[in-house]
Design a protein around this motif. Structure first.
Motif, PDB file in Angstrom:
ATOM      1  N   ASP A 101       0.883  -1.284   0.243  1.00  0.00           N
ATOM      2  CA  ASP A 101       0.038  -0.326   0.319  1.00  0.00           C
ATOM      3  C   ASP A 101       0.503   1.161  -0.099  1.00  0.00           C
ATOM      4  OD1 ASP A 101      -2.312  -0.976   0.090  1.00  0.00           O
ATOM      5  OD2 ASP A 101      -2.735  -1.385   2.673  1.00  0.00           O
ATOM      6  N   PHE A 102       1.706   1.094   0.388  1.00  0.00           N
ATOM      7  CA  PHE A 102       2.403   2.379   0.988  1.00  0.00           C
ATOM      8  C   PHE A 102       3.141   2.624  -0.743  1.00  0.00           C
ATOM      9  CE2 PHE A 102       7.928   3.856   0.549  1.00  0.00           C
ATOM     10  CZ  PHE A 102       7.406   5.007   1.066  1.00  0.00           C
ATOM     11  N   TRP A 103       4.162   1.208  -1.478  1.00  0.00           N
ATOM     12  CA  TRP A 103       4.765   1.769  -2.188  1.00  0.00           C
ATOM     13  C   TRP A 103       4.196   2.345  -3.891  1.00  0.00           C
ATOM     14  CZ3 TRP A 103       9.212   2.564  -2.393  1.00  0.00           C
ATOM     15  CH2 TRP A 103      10.049   1.247  -1.816  1.00  0.00           C
ATOM     16  N   ASP A 104       2.370   1.951  -3.593  1.00  0.00           N
ATOM     17  CA  ASP A 104       1.592   2.074  -4.766  1.00  0.00           C
ATOM     18  C   ASP A 104       0.928   3.467  -4.180  1.00  0.00           C
ATOM     19  OD1 ASP A 104       1.085  -0.899  -5.626  1.00  0.00           O
ATOM     20  OD2 ASP A 104      -0.756  -1.373  -4.405  1.00  0.00           O
ATOM     21  N   LYS A 105       0.951   4.024  -3.072  1.00  0.00           N
ATOM     22  CA  LYS A 105       0.965   5.620  -3.006  1.00  0.00           C
ATOM     23  C   LYS A 105       2.626   6.229  -3.105  1.00  0.00           C
ATOM     24  CE  LYS A 105      -2.602   6.137  -0.256  1.00  0.00           C
ATOM     25  NZ  LYS A 105      -4.099   6.471  -0.383  1.00  0.00           N
ATOM     26  N   ALA A 106       3.375   6.169  -3.015  1.00  0.00           N
ATOM     27  CA  ALA A 106       4.765   6.688  -3.179  1.00  0.00           C
ATOM     28  C   ALA A 106       4.774   6.935  -4.714  1.00  0.00           C
ATOM     29  CB  ALA A 106       5.751   5.737  -2.646  1.00  0.00           C
ATOM     30  N   ASN A 107       4.653   5.299  -5.838  1.00  0.00           N
ATOM     31  CA  ASN A 107       4.625   4.955  -7.158  1.00  0.00           C
ATOM     32  C   ASN A 107       3.964   5.723  -7.607  1.00  0.00           C
ATOM     33  OD1 ASN A 107       7.188   3.755  -6.536  1.00  0.00           O
ATOM     34  ND2 ASN A 107       5.926   1.572  -6.634  1.00  0.00           N
ATOM     35  N   CYS A 108       2.346   5.706  -7.069  1.00  0.00           N
ATOM     36  CA  CYS A 108       1.420   6.510  -8.712  1.00  0.00           C
ATOM     37  C   CYS A 108       0.733   7.593  -7.831  1.00  0.00           C
ATOM     38  CB  CYS A 108       0.453   5.263  -7.807  1.00  0.00           C
ATOM     39  SG  CYS A 108       0.693   3.194  -8.133  1.00  0.00           S
ATOM     40  N   GLY A 109       1.275   8.968  -6.859  1.00  0.00           N
ATOM     41  CA  GLY A 109       1.412  10.430  -6.776  1.00  0.00           C
ATOM     42  C   GLY A 109       1.780  10.744  -5.852  1.00  0.00           C
ATOM     43  N   GLY A 142       7.946  -1.929  -7.434  1.00  0.00           N
ATOM     44  CA  GLY A 142       6.975  -1.542  -7.645  1.00  0.00           C
ATOM     45  C   GLY A 142       5.850  -1.793  -7.342  1.00  0.00           C
ATOM     46  N   SER A 143       4.824  -0.453  -8.984  1.00  0.00           N
ATOM     47  CA  SER A 143       3.324  -0.400  -8.858  1.00  0.00           C
ATOM     48  C   SER A 143       2.346  -0.415 -10.163  1.00  0.00           C
ATOM     49  CB  SER A 143       2.663   1.135  -7.999  1.00  0.00           C
ATOM     50  OG  SER A 143       3.377   0.803  -6.276  1.00  0.00           O
ATOM     51  N   ASP A 144       1.539  -1.235 -10.067  1.00  0.00           N
ATOM     52  CA  ASP A 144       0.510  -1.365 -11.238  1.00  0.00           C
ATOM     53  C   ASP A 144       0.292   0.401 -11.666  1.00  0.00           C
ATOM     54  OD1 ASP A 144      -0.461  -2.324 -13.838  1.00  0.00           O
ATOM     55  OD2 ASP A 144      -2.178  -2.717 -12.859  1.00  0.00           O
ATOM     56  N   CYS A 145       1.410   1.059 -12.256  1.00  0.00           N
ATOM     57  CA  CYS A 145       1.213   2.848 -12.523  1.00  0.00           C
ATOM     58  C   CYS A 145       2.617   3.094 -13.033  1.00  0.00           C
ATOM     59  CB  CYS A 145       0.459   3.418 -11.327  1.00  0.00           C
ATOM     60  SG  CYS A 145       2.111   3.378 -10.265  1.00  0.00           S
ATOM     61  N   ASP A 146       2.543   4.372 -13.811  1.00  0.00           N
ATOM     62  CA  ASP A 146       3.517   4.721 -14.559  1.00  0.00           C
ATOM     63  C   ASP A 146       3.186   6.144 -14.003  1.00  0.00           C
ATOM     64  OD1 ASP A 146       1.349   6.627 -16.302  1.00  0.00           O
ATOM     65  OD2 ASP A 146       2.698   5.863 -18.383  1.00  0.00           O
ATOM     66  N   PHE A 147       3.087   6.625 -13.033  1.00  0.00           N
ATOM     67  CA  PHE A 147       3.389   7.532 -12.071  1.00  0.00           C
ATOM     68  C   PHE A 147       4.753   8.259 -12.508  1.00  0.00           C
ATOM     69  CE2 PHE A 147       4.178  11.258  -9.710  1.00  0.00           C
ATOM     70  CZ  PHE A 147       2.145  11.893 -10.194  1.00  0.00           C
ATOM     71  N   THR A 148       5.969   7.501 -11.829  1.00  0.00           N
ATOM     72  CA  THR A 148       6.790   8.200 -11.803  1.00  0.00           C
ATOM     73  C   THR A 148       7.099   8.060 -12.369  1.00  0.00           C
ATOM     74  OG1 THR A 148       7.025   7.396  -9.362  1.00  0.00           O
ATOM     75  CG2 THR A 148       9.247   7.200 -10.000  1.00  0.00           C
ATOM     76  N   THR A 149       6.957   6.914 -13.647  1.00  0.00           N
ATOM     77  CA  THR A 149       8.012   6.949 -15.011  1.00  0.00           C
ATOM     78  C   THR A 149       7.095   8.728 -15.772  1.00  0.00           C
ATOM     79  OG1 THR A 149       7.997   5.228 -15.884  1.00  0.00           O
ATOM     80  CG2 THR A 149       8.245   6.615 -17.529  1.00  0.00           C
ATOM     81  N   GLN A 150       5.944   9.097 -15.923  1.00  0.00           N
ATOM     82  CA  GLN A 150       5.541  10.034 -16.345  1.00  0.00           C
ATOM     83  C   GLN A 150       6.096  11.736 -16.027  1.00  0.00           C
ATOM     84  OE1 GLN A 150       4.603  10.385 -19.286  1.00  0.00           O
ATOM     85  NE2 GLN A 150       4.536   8.177 -19.058  1.00  0.00           N
ATOM     86  N   MET A 161      11.862   8.937 -23.557  1.00  0.00           N
ATOM     87  CA  MET A 161      11.911   8.319 -21.677  1.00  0.00           C
ATOM     88  C   MET A 161      11.333   7.040 -21.615  1.00  0.00           C
ATOM     89  SD  MET A 161      12.155   8.537 -19.028  1.00  0.00           S
ATOM     90  CE  MET A 161      11.054   8.072 -16.827  1.00  0.00           C
ATOM     91  N   HIS A 162      12.559   5.796 -21.479  1.00  0.00           N
ATOM     92  CA  HIS A 162      12.368   4.252 -20.972  1.00  0.00           C
ATOM     93  C   HIS A 162      11.200   4.624 -19.741  1.00  0.00           C
ATOM     94  CE1 HIS A 162      14.658   3.668 -24.312  1.00  0.00           C
ATOM     95  NE2 HIS A 162      15.625   3.940 -23.611  1.00  0.00           N
ATOM     96  N   ASP A 163      10.399   3.503 -19.400  1.00  0.00           N
ATOM     97  CA  ASP A 163       9.892   2.970 -17.817  1.00  0.00           C
ATOM     98  C   ASP A 163      10.725   3.051 -16.948  1.00  0.00           C
ATOM     99  OD1 ASP A 163       7.309   3.390 -18.963  1.00  0.00           O
ATOM    100  OD2 ASP A 163       7.070   1.095 -19.875  1.00  0.00           O
ATOM    101  N   VAL A 164      10.799   3.552 -16.057  1.00  0.00           N
ATOM    102  CA  VAL A 164      11.194   3.115 -15.196  1.00  0.00           C
ATOM    103  C   VAL A 164      11.766   1.670 -14.464  1.00  0.00           C
ATOM    104  CG1 VAL A 164      11.299   3.738 -12.847  1.00  0.00           C
ATOM    105  CG2 VAL A 164      10.779   4.785 -14.099  1.00  0.00           C
ATOM    106  N   ILE A 165      11.940   1.316 -14.454  1.00  0.00           N
ATOM    107  CA  ILE A 165      12.715  -0.278 -14.030  1.00  0.00           C
ATOM    108  C   ILE A 165      13.075  -0.187 -12.541  1.00  0.00           C
ATOM    109  CG2 ILE A 165      14.508  -2.937 -13.902  1.00  0.00           C
ATOM    110  CD1 ILE A 165      15.558  -0.901 -17.270  1.00  0.00           C
ATOM    111  N   PHE A 166      11.635  -0.805 -12.582  1.00  0.00           N
ATOM    112  CA  PHE A 166      11.556  -1.586 -10.437  1.00  0.00           C
ATOM    113  C   PHE A 166      12.203  -2.660  -9.783  1.00  0.00           C
ATOM    114  CE2 PHE A 166       8.618   1.613 -11.507  1.00  0.00           C
ATOM    115  CZ  PHE A 166       8.679   2.567 -10.600  1.00  0.00           C
TER     116      PHE A 166
END
Length: 236
Positions: A101-109, A142-150, A161-166
């Motif tokens: 849940d933390f990683w999803d928050k961190a990676n997705c917003g 990793g999380s199921d989102c691309d917020f950090t990449t964007q 830009m390449h997708d961030v590698i987790f």
């Protein structure tokens, strides 16, 4: 008795912090200096340093290549994200680092609160001018989102830009190494000991980015511990 309990609590807290941040044991070959040491004493004469300007001159005329960046404390000052995560998911402890849940928050917003480091901006600008390919490889879960990449694409104005590698984290092996090798990365920038070792295992040069002295990611590592080059003025 109260003093003894408080002291024990501090010791346990330090032990948890060390375990969370531990890399597989690889002895250093040099003395090394933390960012705090350098801020207090100045840049030691025996530290193997490099600047963006000198690296740019060194690479002039060489073919384009792939380079890699760690994310936390290298490309981004993300302590606000981790501080918030600890307060919300495990106040006073580090269990939040094992909480999806933390990683999803961190990676997705929550990375909206991460500040791009000036040194990363300068390095990425230099490499893009050379036509180099830029990859981000992080030890985050990793999380199921691309917020950090964007977010990284936007704050650093990255064209291709390449997708961030987790890569995730492990106490037994250096998980970033296989990704560095797979993408034929020649230079990998990172603040942690594991970043330098991962680069070397993959046949790349690991260049140390100094971790900010006020980072929540402690203990602050010793820059130059493995004789690697350390980027000047890279603590911010």
């Amino acid at each position: 008795m109260k003093k003894t309990i408080i002291s024990l609590s501090i010791l346990l807290s330090c032990a948890i912090t060390t375990n969370v941040n531990a890399d597989p044991k690889t002895p250093g070959t040099e003395k090394g200096y933390s960012t705090i040491d350098i801020l207090n004493l100045g840049v030691p004469k025996d530290l193997n340093t490099v600047s963006v300007e000198s690296l740019s001159k060194e690479l002039a005329g060489k073919p384009s290549m792939a380079v890699g960046f760690d994310v936390d404390d290298t490309a981004l000052f993300s302590s606000p994200v981790f501080y918030r995560g600890q307060q919300e998911f495990s106040p006073g402890g580090y269990a939040y680092l094992s909480n999806q849940d933390f990683w999803d928050k961190a990676n997705c917003g929550w990375d909206i609160f991460s500040m791009p480091k000036k040194i990363a901006t300068e390095l990425i600008d230099m490499h893009q001018q050379r036509g180099d390919s830029i990859y981000f490889i992080t030890g985050r879960t990793g999380s199921d989102c691309d917020f950090t990449t964007q977010y990284l694409k936007r704050v650093f104005n990255i064209t291709n830009m390449h997708d961030v590698i987790f890569a995730g984290s492990s106490r037994e092996e250096y998980l970033k190494a296989k990704h560095i090798k797979a993408h034929n990365i020649k230079i990998y920038y990172g603040d942690a000991n594991g970043d330098i070792i991962s680069a070397r295992q993959a046949g790349a040069e690991g260049i140390r980015i100094m971790r900010a002295a006020n980072s929540s990611y402690t203990p602050i590592p010793k820059n130059g511990l493995y004789g690697e080059r350390v980027m000047l003025n890279s603590q911010y």
